[in-house]
Design a protein around this motif. Structure first.
Motif, short mmCIF file in Angstrom:
data_model
loop_
_atom_site.label_atom_id
_atom_site.label_comp_id
_atom_site.label_asym_id
_atom_site.label_seq_id
_atom_site.Cartn_x
_atom_site.Cartn_y
_atom_site.Cartn_z
N LYS A 1 11.84 -9.14 -10.29
CA LYS A 1 12.52 -7.98 -9.71
C LYS A 1 13.99 -7.90 -10.11
O LYS A 1 14.50 -6.83 -10.45
N ILE B 1 14.58 3.27 -11.71
CA ILE B 1 14.96 3.52 -10.32
C ILE B 1 15.99 4.64 -10.21
O ILE B 1 15.93 5.48 -9.30
N ASP C 1 9.74 1.16 -3.69
CA ASP C 1 9.96 1.89 -4.95
C ASP C 1 8.75 1.94 -5.86
O ASP C 1 8.45 2.98 -6.45
N VAL C 2 8.03 0.84 -6.04
CA VAL C 2 7.05 0.74 -7.12
C VAL C 2 5.60 0.82 -6.65
O VAL C 2 4.69 0.86 -7.48
N ARG D 1 12.24 -1.38 -12.91
CA ARG D 1 11.39 -2.23 -12.08
C ARG D 1 9.97 -2.16 -12.64
O ARG D 1 9.43 -1.07 -12.87
#
Length: 227
Positions: free
Chosen positions: A72, A53, A156-157, A80
Protein backbone atom coordinates in the motif's frame (compact mmCIF):
# COMPACT_ATOMS: atom_id res chain seq x y z
CA UNK A 1 -24.91 13.18 -8.52
CA UNK A 2 -22.41 13.39 -11.38
CA UNK A 3 -21.22 11.30 -14.28
CA UNK A 4 -17.79 9.78 -13.80
CA UNK A 5 -14.74 11.17 -15.56
CA UNK A 6 -13.40 7.68 -16.30
CA UNK A 7 -12.23 7.51 -19.91
CA UNK A 8 -14.50 5.58 -22.25
CA UNK A 9 -11.59 3.71 -23.92
CA UNK A 10 -10.42 2.38 -20.54
CA UNK A 11 -13.94 1.21 -19.72
CA UNK A 12 -14.10 -0.60 -23.04
CA UNK A 13 -10.76 -2.27 -22.31
CA UNK A 14 -12.06 -3.53 -18.98
CA UNK A 15 -15.20 -4.83 -20.67
CA UNK A 16 -13.03 -6.90 -23.04
CA UNK A 17 -11.28 -8.62 -20.13
CA UNK A 18 -11.36 -12.41 -20.76
CA UNK A 19 -14.01 -14.20 -18.75
CA UNK A 20 -15.50 -17.64 -18.23
CA UNK A 21 -18.79 -16.31 -19.59
CA UNK A 22 -17.39 -15.38 -23.00
CA UNK A 23 -19.68 -16.19 -25.91
CA UNK A 24 -19.19 -19.57 -27.63
CA UNK A 25 -16.95 -19.35 -30.65
CA UNK A 26 -14.92 -16.44 -29.29
CA UNK A 27 -11.16 -16.62 -29.77
CA UNK A 28 -8.55 -15.43 -27.36
CA UNK A 29 -5.95 -13.03 -28.61
CA UNK A 30 -8.01 -11.75 -31.55
CA UNK A 31 -7.62 -8.14 -30.44
CA UNK A 32 -4.38 -6.17 -30.41
CA UNK A 33 -2.49 -6.77 -27.15
CA UNK A 34 -2.93 -4.20 -24.43
CA UNK A 35 0.11 -2.53 -22.89
CA UNK A 36 0.97 -1.45 -19.38
CA UNK A 37 -0.07 2.14 -18.75
CA UNK A 38 3.10 2.75 -16.74
CA UNK A 39 5.90 1.14 -18.79
CA UNK A 40 4.23 0.08 -22.10
CA UNK A 41 5.13 -3.60 -21.58
CA UNK A 42 2.76 -6.06 -23.26
CA UNK A 43 0.08 -7.28 -20.85
CA UNK A 44 -1.07 -10.79 -20.02
CA UNK A 45 -4.83 -11.39 -20.30
CA UNK A 46 -5.09 -11.71 -16.50
CA UNK A 47 -3.08 -8.58 -15.71
CA UNK A 48 -3.71 -6.45 -12.61
CA UNK A 49 -5.00 -2.89 -12.37
CA UNK A 50 -3.93 0.21 -10.47
CA UNK A 51 -6.17 2.95 -9.14
CA UNK A 52 -4.93 6.52 -9.47
CA UNK A 53 -6.19 7.88 -6.16
CA UNK A 54 -5.84 11.51 -7.19
CA UNK A 55 -7.52 11.24 -10.58
CA UNK A 56 -9.86 8.33 -9.85
CA UNK A 57 -8.73 6.44 -12.94
CA UNK A 58 -8.05 2.75 -13.40
CA UNK A 59 -4.82 1.81 -15.20
CA UNK A 60 -3.56 -1.52 -16.52
CA UNK A 61 -0.33 -2.83 -15.00
CA UNK A 62 2.12 -5.51 -16.09
CA UNK A 63 3.46 -8.05 -13.60
CA UNK A 64 6.57 -6.01 -12.81
CA UNK A 65 4.60 -2.83 -12.12
CA UNK A 66 2.04 -4.80 -10.10
CA UNK A 67 4.82 -6.11 -7.88
CA UNK A 68 6.20 -2.60 -7.56
CA UNK A 69 2.91 -1.36 -6.10
CA UNK A 70 1.98 -4.52 -4.23
CA UNK A 71 2.41 -2.79 -0.86
CA UNK A 72 0.00 0.00 0.00
CA UNK A 73 2.73 2.47 0.89
CA UNK A 74 4.59 1.90 -2.40
CA UNK A 75 2.23 4.10 -4.39
CA UNK A 76 2.15 6.90 -1.87
CA UNK A 77 -0.87 9.13 -2.40
CA UNK A 78 -0.98 8.36 -6.10
CA UNK A 79 -1.33 4.69 -7.10
CA UNK A 80 -2.93 1.76 -5.32
CA UNK A 81 -2.92 -1.83 -6.59
CA UNK A 82 -6.43 -3.22 -6.82
CA UNK A 83 -7.03 -6.41 -4.80
CA UNK A 84 -8.11 -9.76 -6.24
CA UNK A 85 -10.54 -11.23 -3.74
CA UNK A 86 -14.16 -11.71 -4.71
CA UNK A 87 -16.26 -12.51 -1.68
CA UNK A 88 -19.94 -13.41 -1.86
CA UNK A 89 -21.73 -12.27 1.29
CA UNK A 90 -24.32 -14.93 1.91
CA UNK A 91 -26.78 -13.91 4.60
CA UNK A 92 -26.35 -10.25 3.72
CA UNK A 93 -29.70 -8.65 2.92
CA UNK A 94 -30.24 -4.94 2.41
CA UNK A 95 -34.00 -4.66 2.70
CA UNK A 96 -36.18 -2.29 0.69
CA UNK A 97 -36.44 0.29 3.47
CA UNK A 98 -32.69 0.55 3.96
CA UNK A 99 -32.13 0.61 0.20
CA UNK A 100 -34.52 3.53 -0.08
CA UNK A 101 -32.68 5.29 2.74
CA UNK A 102 -29.43 4.96 0.80
CA UNK A 103 -31.01 7.07 -1.93
CA UNK A 104 -30.04 4.76 -4.78
CA UNK A 105 -32.59 5.06 -7.62
CA UNK A 106 -31.62 1.77 -9.33
CA UNK A 107 -31.14 -1.87 -8.28
CA UNK A 108 -27.54 -2.34 -9.39
CA UNK A 109 -24.89 -0.34 -7.53
CA UNK A 110 -21.54 -0.44 -5.75
CA UNK A 111 -20.28 1.32 -2.62
CA UNK A 112 -16.74 2.52 -1.91
CA UNK A 113 -15.13 4.32 1.02
CA UNK A 114 -12.43 6.96 0.56
CA UNK A 115 -9.48 6.61 2.91
CA UNK A 116 -8.64 10.32 2.97
CA UNK A 117 -12.18 11.56 3.64
CA UNK A 118 -13.76 8.51 5.27
CA UNK A 119 -16.84 9.22 3.15
CA UNK A 120 -18.79 6.49 1.37
CA UNK A 121 -19.96 6.98 -2.20
CA UNK A 122 -22.30 4.89 -4.30
CA UNK A 123 -21.81 4.41 -8.01
CA UNK A 124 -24.12 2.76 -10.45
CA UNK A 125 -23.92 1.81 -14.11
CA UNK A 126 -25.83 3.80 -16.67
CA UNK A 127 -25.79 4.29 -20.45
CA UNK A 128 -23.61 7.36 -19.76
CA UNK A 129 -21.06 5.52 -17.63
CA UNK A 130 -20.90 5.41 -13.84
CA UNK A 131 -22.93 7.93 -11.85
CA UNK A 132 -21.93 8.84 -8.29
CA UNK A 133 -23.68 10.17 -5.22
CA UNK A 134 -22.81 10.48 -1.53
CA UNK A 135 -24.11 8.02 1.07
CA UNK A 136 -25.53 9.19 4.39
CA UNK A 137 -23.18 8.02 7.18
CA UNK A 138 -26.02 6.70 9.34
CA UNK A 139 -27.42 4.65 6.46
CA UNK A 140 -23.98 3.23 5.78
CA UNK A 141 -23.60 2.31 9.46
CA UNK A 142 -26.81 0.28 9.12
CA UNK A 143 -25.40 -1.47 6.04
CA UNK A 144 -22.15 -2.34 7.85
CA UNK A 145 -24.13 -3.92 10.68
CA UNK A 146 -25.72 -6.40 8.27
CA UNK A 147 -22.61 -8.54 7.70
CA UNK A 148 -19.30 -8.75 9.61
CA UNK A 149 -17.20 -8.95 6.41
CA UNK A 150 -18.14 -5.36 5.59
CA UNK A 151 -15.83 -4.16 8.35
CA UNK A 152 -12.95 -5.41 6.20
CA UNK A 153 -13.88 -3.40 3.10
CA UNK A 154 -10.61 -1.94 1.79
CA UNK A 155 -10.65 1.83 1.34
CA UNK A 156 -10.56 3.20 -2.22
CA UNK A 157 -9.81 -0.05 -4.05
CA UNK A 158 -12.63 -2.41 -3.04
CA UNK A 159 -16.41 -2.16 -3.28
CA UNK A 160 -19.61 -3.63 -1.95
CA UNK A 161 -21.42 -4.62 -5.15
CA UNK A 162 -25.19 -5.09 -4.83
CA UNK A 163 -27.42 -6.72 -7.45
CA UNK A 164 -31.14 -6.40 -6.67
CA UNK A 165 -32.48 -6.14 -10.22
CA UNK A 166 -35.12 -8.53 -11.53
CA UNK A 167 -35.52 -10.37 -8.24
CA UNK A 168 -31.81 -10.92 -7.59
CA UNK A 169 -30.37 -10.46 -4.11
CA UNK A 170 -26.60 -10.71 -4.46
CA UNK A 171 -24.04 -8.89 -2.32
CA UNK A 172 -20.31 -9.08 -3.06
CA UNK A 173 -17.01 -7.60 -1.96
CA UNK A 174 -15.08 -7.15 -5.21
CA UNK A 175 -12.10 -5.24 -6.60
CA UNK A 176 -13.05 -1.85 -8.00
CA UNK A 177 -12.06 -2.87 -11.53
CA UNK A 178 -14.83 -5.50 -11.51
CA UNK A 179 -17.31 -2.69 -10.93
CA UNK A 180 -15.93 -0.75 -13.88
CA UNK A 181 -16.15 -3.85 -16.07
CA UNK A 182 -19.83 -3.96 -15.17
CA UNK A 183 -20.18 -0.24 -15.93
CA UNK A 184 -18.54 -0.77 -19.33
CA UNK A 185 -20.83 -3.69 -20.09
CA UNK A 186 -23.95 -1.64 -19.34
CA UNK A 187 -22.68 1.36 -21.26
CA UNK A 188 -21.86 -0.72 -24.34
CA UNK A 189 -25.04 -2.80 -24.51
CA UNK A 190 -27.87 -0.77 -22.97
CA UNK A 191 -30.76 -0.13 -25.38
CA UNK A 192 -33.80 2.08 -24.88
CA UNK A 193 -35.35 2.83 -21.50
CA UNK A 194 -35.19 -0.64 -19.98
CA UNK A 195 -31.85 -1.77 -21.32
CA UNK A 196 -33.13 -4.56 -23.56
CA UNK A 197 -32.79 -8.34 -23.12
CA UNK A 198 -29.18 -8.47 -24.35
CA UNK A 199 -27.74 -6.27 -21.60
CA UNK A 200 -29.59 -8.15 -18.86
CA UNK A 201 -28.31 -11.47 -20.17
CA UNK A 202 -24.80 -10.05 -20.04
CA UNK A 203 -25.32 -8.74 -16.51
CA UNK A 204 -26.47 -12.19 -15.39
CA UNK A 205 -23.42 -13.66 -17.10
CA UNK A 206 -21.20 -11.21 -15.23
CA UNK A 207 -22.55 -12.40 -11.88
CA UNK A 208 -22.30 -16.05 -12.91
CA UNK A 209 -18.66 -15.38 -13.66
CA UNK A 210 -18.16 -13.97 -10.17
CA UNK A 211 -19.75 -17.10 -8.71
CA UNK A 212 -17.52 -19.48 -10.67
CA UNK A 213 -14.28 -17.50 -10.49
CA UNK A 214 -11.45 -19.89 -9.69
CA UNK A 215 -9.31 -17.33 -7.82
CA UNK A 216 -8.76 -18.34 -4.16
CA UNK A 217 -10.40 -15.11 -3.05
CA UNK A 218 -13.67 -16.07 -4.67
CA UNK A 219 -15.66 -17.73 -1.91
CA UNK A 220 -18.75 -17.29 0.16
CA UNK A 221 -18.72 -15.48 3.46
CA UNK A 222 -21.58 -16.40 5.75
CA UNK A 223 -22.52 -15.38 9.24
CA UNK A 224 -20.52 -17.42 11.77
CA UNK A 225 -22.54 -20.20 13.38
CA UNK A 226 -22.40 -21.13 17.04
CA UNK A 227 -21.25 -24.56 18.09
Amino acid sequence: MTASSFAAPRLRNLARRPSRSAEPGGTAGSAAPERCDLCAEALAPDHRHLLDIQEGRVSCACRACSLLFDRKESGGAHYRLLPQRRLRLDGCEIDDMLWAGLGVPVDLAFFTRGEASGEVSVGYPSPLGVLWSAVDPQSWAEVRAIHPALDGLADDVEALLVHRARGAREHWLVPLDDCYRLVALVRAHWKGLGGGPDVWQRIEGFFRELSTDSHPGAKEASWPTST
